[in-house]
Design an enzyme around this catalytic site. Structure first.
Site, PDB file in Angstrom:
ATOM      1  N   ASP A  12      -7.101   3.024  -3.112  1.00 40.15           N
ATOM      2  CA  ASP A  12      -7.824   3.095  -1.832  1.00 40.15           C
ATOM      3  C   ASP A  12      -8.115   4.560  -1.518  1.00 40.15           C
ATOM      4  O   ASP A  12      -7.190   5.360  -1.364  1.00 40.15           O
ATOM      5  CB  ASP A  12      -6.956   2.475  -0.724  1.00 40.15           C
ATOM      6  CG  ASP A  12      -7.695   2.370   0.616  1.00 40.15           C
ATOM      7  OD1 ASP A  12      -8.861   2.812   0.693  1.00 40.15           O
ATOM      8  OD2 ASP A  12      -7.093   1.838   1.578  1.00 40.15           O
TER       9      ASP A  12
ATOM     10  N   LYS B 263      -1.179  -1.175  -4.452  1.00 34.37           N
ATOM     11  CA  LYS B 263      -2.328  -0.329  -4.151  1.00 34.37           C
ATOM     12  C   LYS B 263      -1.802   1.061  -3.863  1.00 34.37           C
ATOM     13  O   LYS B 263      -0.828   1.218  -3.126  1.00 34.37           O
ATOM     14  CB  LYS B 263      -3.050  -0.932  -2.938  1.00 34.37           C
ATOM     15  CG  LYS B 263      -3.807   0.025  -2.051  1.00 34.37           C
ATOM     16  CD  LYS B 263      -4.569  -0.744  -0.978  1.00 34.37           C
ATOM     17  CE  LYS B 263      -4.689   0.042   0.314  1.00 34.37           C
ATOM     18  NZ  LYS B 263      -5.298  -0.748   1.399  1.00 34.37           N
TER      19      LYS B 263
ATOM     20  N   SER C  44       0.858  -1.176   0.000  1.00 38.49           N
ATOM     21  CA  SER C  44       0.000   0.000   0.000  1.00 38.49           C
ATOM     22  C   SER C  44       0.899   1.232   0.000  1.00 38.49           C
ATOM     23  O   SER C  44       1.700   1.413   0.917  1.00 38.49           O
ATOM     24  CB  SER C  44      -0.880  -0.042   1.251  1.00 38.49           C
ATOM     25  OG  SER C  44      -1.594   1.150   1.392  1.00 38.49           O
TER      26      SER C  44
ATOM     27  N   LYS D 162      -2.860   5.029  -2.604  1.00 42.90           N
ATOM     28  CA  LYS D 162      -3.874   5.848  -1.948  1.00 42.90           C
ATOM     29  C   LYS D 162      -4.258   6.981  -2.887  1.00 42.90           C
ATOM     30  O   LYS D 162      -3.390   7.587  -3.528  1.00 42.90           O
ATOM     31  CB  LYS D 162      -3.299   6.428  -0.644  1.00 42.90           C
ATOM     32  CG  LYS D 162      -2.977   5.375   0.401  1.00 42.90           C
ATOM     33  CD  LYS D 162      -4.238   4.799   0.984  1.00 42.90           C
ATOM     34  CE  LYS D 162      -3.904   3.868   2.145  1.00 42.90           C
ATOM     35  NZ  LYS D 162      -5.130   3.292   2.732  1.00 42.90           N
TER      36      LYS D 162
ATOM     37  N   ASN E 245     -10.121   5.640   1.110  1.00 36.23           N
ATOM     38  CA  ASN E 245     -10.402   5.899   2.530  1.00 36.23           C
ATOM     39  C   ASN E 245     -11.539   6.906   2.726  1.00 36.23           C
ATOM     40  O   ASN E 245     -11.384   7.916   3.425  1.00 36.23           O
ATOM     41  CB  ASN E 245      -9.145   6.355   3.275  1.00 36.23           C
ATOM     42  CG  ASN E 245      -8.144   5.232   3.484  1.00 36.23           C
ATOM     43  OD1 ASN E 245      -7.073   5.217   2.857  1.00 36.23           O
ATOM     44  ND2 ASN E 245      -8.475   4.265   4.322  1.00 36.23           N
TER      45      ASN E 245
ATOM     46  N   GLU F  73     -11.057   0.694  -3.406  1.00 35.54           N
ATOM     47  CA  GLU F  73     -11.316   0.391  -1.991  1.00 35.54           C
ATOM     48  C   GLU F  73     -11.951   1.602  -1.295  1.00 35.54           C
ATOM     49  O   GLU F  73     -11.455   2.724  -1.405  1.00 35.54           O
ATOM     50  CB  GLU F  73      -9.980   0.022  -1.338  1.00 35.54           C
ATOM     51  CG  GLU F  73     -10.051  -0.367   0.122  1.00 35.54           C
ATOM     52  CD  GLU F  73      -8.695  -0.863   0.642  1.00 35.54           C
ATOM     53  OE1 GLU F  73      -7.825  -1.254  -0.169  1.00 35.54           O
ATOM     54  OE2 GLU F  73      -8.495  -0.847   1.870  1.00 35.54           O
TER      55      GLU F  73
ATOM     56  N   ASP G  80     -13.519  -1.694   3.185  1.00 34.98           N
ATOM     57  CA  ASP G  80     -12.599  -1.778   4.321  1.00 34.98           C
ATOM     58  C   ASP G  80     -13.350  -1.225   5.538  1.00 34.98           C
ATOM     59  O   ASP G  80     -14.030  -1.969   6.274  1.00 34.98           O
ATOM     60  CB  ASP G  80     -11.328  -0.978   3.975  1.00 34.98           C
ATOM     61  CG  ASP G  80     -10.318  -0.828   5.102  1.00 34.98           C
ATOM     62  OD1 ASP G  80     -10.622  -1.196   6.237  1.00 34.98           O
ATOM     63  OD2 ASP G  80      -9.203  -0.315   4.850  1.00 34.98           O
TER      64      ASP G  80
ATOM     65  N   GLY H 115      -3.893  -4.138   6.485  1.00 29.14           N
ATOM     66  CA  GLY H 115      -3.017  -3.792   7.609  1.00 29.14           C
ATOM     67  C   GLY H 115      -3.247  -2.374   8.056  1.00 29.14           C
ATOM     68  O   GLY H 115      -3.959  -1.606   7.404  1.00 29.14           O
TER      69      GLY H 115
ATOM     70  N   LYS I 260      -9.240  -6.731   8.124  1.00 29.44           N
ATOM     71  CA  LYS I 260      -8.146  -6.411   9.046  1.00 29.44           C
ATOM     72  C   LYS I 260      -8.604  -6.957  10.385  1.00 29.44           C
ATOM     73  O   LYS I 260      -9.608  -6.468  10.926  1.00 29.44           O
ATOM     74  CB  LYS I 260      -7.968  -4.899   9.166  1.00 29.44           C
ATOM     75  CG  LYS I 260      -7.527  -4.228   7.885  1.00 29.44           C
ATOM     76  CD  LYS I 260      -7.528  -2.716   8.036  1.00 29.44           C
ATOM     77  CE  LYS I 260      -7.098  -2.054   6.748  1.00 29.44           C
ATOM     78  NZ  LYS I 260      -7.233  -0.587   6.803  1.00 29.44           N
TER      79      LYS I 260
HETATM   80  O1  OSB Z   1      -7.036   1.874   4.538  1.00 28.96           O
HETATM   81  O2  OSB Z   1      -5.906   0.119   4.284  1.00 28.96           O
HETATM   82  C1  OSB Z   1      -6.028   1.222   4.796  1.00 28.96           C
HETATM   83  C2  OSB Z   1      -2.902   2.055   6.848  1.00 28.96           C
HETATM   84  C3  OSB Z   1      -3.462   2.736   7.905  1.00 28.96           C
HETATM   85  C4  OSB Z   1      -4.820   2.945   7.922  1.00 28.96           C
HETATM   86  C5  OSB Z   1      -5.623   2.473   6.884  1.00 28.96           C
HETATM   87  C6  OSB Z   1      -5.071   1.778   5.825  1.00 28.96           C
HETATM   88  C7  OSB Z   1      -3.681   1.590   5.800  1.00 28.96           C
HETATM   89  C8  OSB Z   1      -2.973   0.949   4.690  1.00 28.96           C
HETATM   90  C9  OSB Z   1      -1.614   0.365   4.982  1.00 28.96           C
HETATM   91  O3  OSB Z   1      -3.378   0.946   3.557  1.00 28.96           O
HETATM   92  C10 OSB Z   1      -1.612  -1.097   5.046  1.00 28.96           C
HETATM   93  C11 OSB Z   1      -0.381  -1.648   5.740  1.00 28.96           C
HETATM   94  O4  OSB Z   1      -0.412  -1.832   6.976  1.00 28.96           O
HETATM   95  O5  OSB Z   1       0.613  -1.922   5.072  1.00 28.96           O
HETATM   96 MG    MG Z   2      -8.196   0.697   3.205  1.00 23.08          MG
END
Ligand code: OSB
Ligand code: MG
Length: 361
Positions: A181, A154, A129, A156, A183, A206, A231, A283, A255
């Site tokens: 992703d 992936k 990520s 962001k 968020n 995502e 997520d 993660g 997760k």
């Molecule tokens: O949305 O998947 C997410 C890290 C912190 C909070 C949210 C996310 C993430 C990641 C990192 O995408 C995933 C990782 O731990 O490598």
């Molecule tokens: Mg996510």
């Protein structure tokens, strides 16, 4: 004896998402010492309620006031879950305790966690990520990830920083296994922007919309070809069932730290499997402790997609665990030892500890 340690470990590189920029990982580690066994847990919360409503202060409070008292006497994760049901929400706080109890049980049975909890493949395909950054910087990160052998990349994105970066990545790296992703960065007024992303053949998008907008996701799913991955929206079996019944989900990012722990993750995997929903393990920038739980779950046979299980060495120059994970040609293996198979490096822990002590005085 149940102890906690709140640590603040610098990240090698800051991690920028649509909800903020993390420069350090402020992790809350739990340590259970009982019957000659030391078991660990990690709360995935951060200092602020940005990804979700929980944060370190609320998690520690819940653990001190309620959850710590539920750990005794039998130290069994299943009965812990039953008793913890009377406390509403706060899945991240519950997850850390629940997972610690799974580590405890696996160690008691002298089995590695990945084999103890189900059918294991003994390894997992690994994705990465990548946080938001200026375009050239991000392209360089994608290039490195491709070279290192990651099986899915992936990136962001957020409203206003989406199509351009995706276009540049596709131009430079062709048809790599790419996902994005958001968020929760978009609203129902942004469907036109999201429809434009279809032409980039992303593996999935995502969490484009707010976590509580399952209906919005269902409406969006009908308008786009890109598979929809959830997520933040999925925190319980009920939210997963609702998403499936509403047809608001194609792929699920599990997760364990978000969904209440191992038992809930395993149940979700089965439900997803029965309904043709793809599953991968995500993660939260965990230290080697949380990472090891994630990799044990990602190694389960029912997990068929590469997840965000990049090795902890990617995030921390020095981690609080003695052991570090290594990726080999895009695969990562769970630790060989019993339980999660990693130990805290107490000497280093003391140098990064902000606060610590007994959970219950
Ligand atoms: O949305 O998947 C997410 C890290 C912190 C909070 C949210 C996310 C993430 C990641 C990192 O995408 C995933 C990782 O731990 O490598
Ligand atoms: Mg996510």
């Amino acid at each position: 004896m149940l102890l906690y340690s709140k640590v603040s470990i610098p990240l090698i590189k800051e991690f920028k998402t649509s909800f903020g920029t993390q420069k350090v990982r402020d992790a809350l580690i739990l340590i259970l010492m009982e019957d000659g066994i030391t078991a660990y847990g990690e709360v995935v919360t951060d200092e602020d309620p940005a990804y979700g409503y929980e944060y370190n202060y609320t998690a520690l409070h819940l653990i001190k006031k309620y959850l710590g008292n539920l750990v005794n006497p039998e130290r069994d994760p299943v009965s812990f879950n039953e008793r913890a049901q009377s406390i509403r929400g706060h899945e991240m706080a519950k997850a850390a305790v629940e997972m610690m109890l799974w580590d405890f049980r696996a160690k008691k049975e002298k089995k590695p966690l990945h084999a103890f909890i189900g059918e294991s493949k003994g390894k997992t395909e690994t994705g990465i990520s990548i946080g938001m950054a200026p375009i050239d910087d991000m392209l360089a990160s994608v290039g490195r990830a491709v070279d290192e052998g990651y099986r899915r990349i992936k990136v962001k994105i957020e409203r206003g920083y989406d199509e351009l970066i995706i276009k540049k990545i596709r131009e430079k790296f062709g048809d790599i296994n790419l996902s994005v992703d958001a968020n929760q960065s978009y609203t129902r007024d942004d469907f036109k922007i999201l429809e434009k992303l279809d032409k980039y053949k992303l593996a999935y998008i995502e969490q484009p919309l707010r976590k509580d907008d399952l209906v919005g996701h269902a409406v969006l799913k009908k308008k786009i070809e890109t598979p929809l991955c959830l997520d933040e929206s999925i925190v319980s079996m009920n939210s997963l069932r609702n998403a499936i019944e509403l047809d608001a989900i194609d792929i699920l990012n599990i997760k364990p730290g978000r969904v209440g722990g191992i038992s809930s993750s395993l149940e979700m995997m089965s439900m997803a499997d029965q309904n043709g929903i793809g599953v991968w393990i995500g993660g939260m920038l965990e230290t080697g402790i949380g990472r090891s739980f994630n990799i044990s779950l990602a190694s389960q046979k029912k997990v068929k997609m590469p997840g965000d299980t990049s090795p902890n060495s990617r995030y921390f120059k020095k981690d609080v665990t003695k052991e570090v994970f290594h990726m080999d040609r895009g695969f990562i293996k769970p630790m060989k030892g019993n339980g999660i198979g990693v130990e805290l490096d107490y000497q280093y822990l003391k140098t990064v500890e902000v606060e610590g002590g007994r959970v219950i005085d």
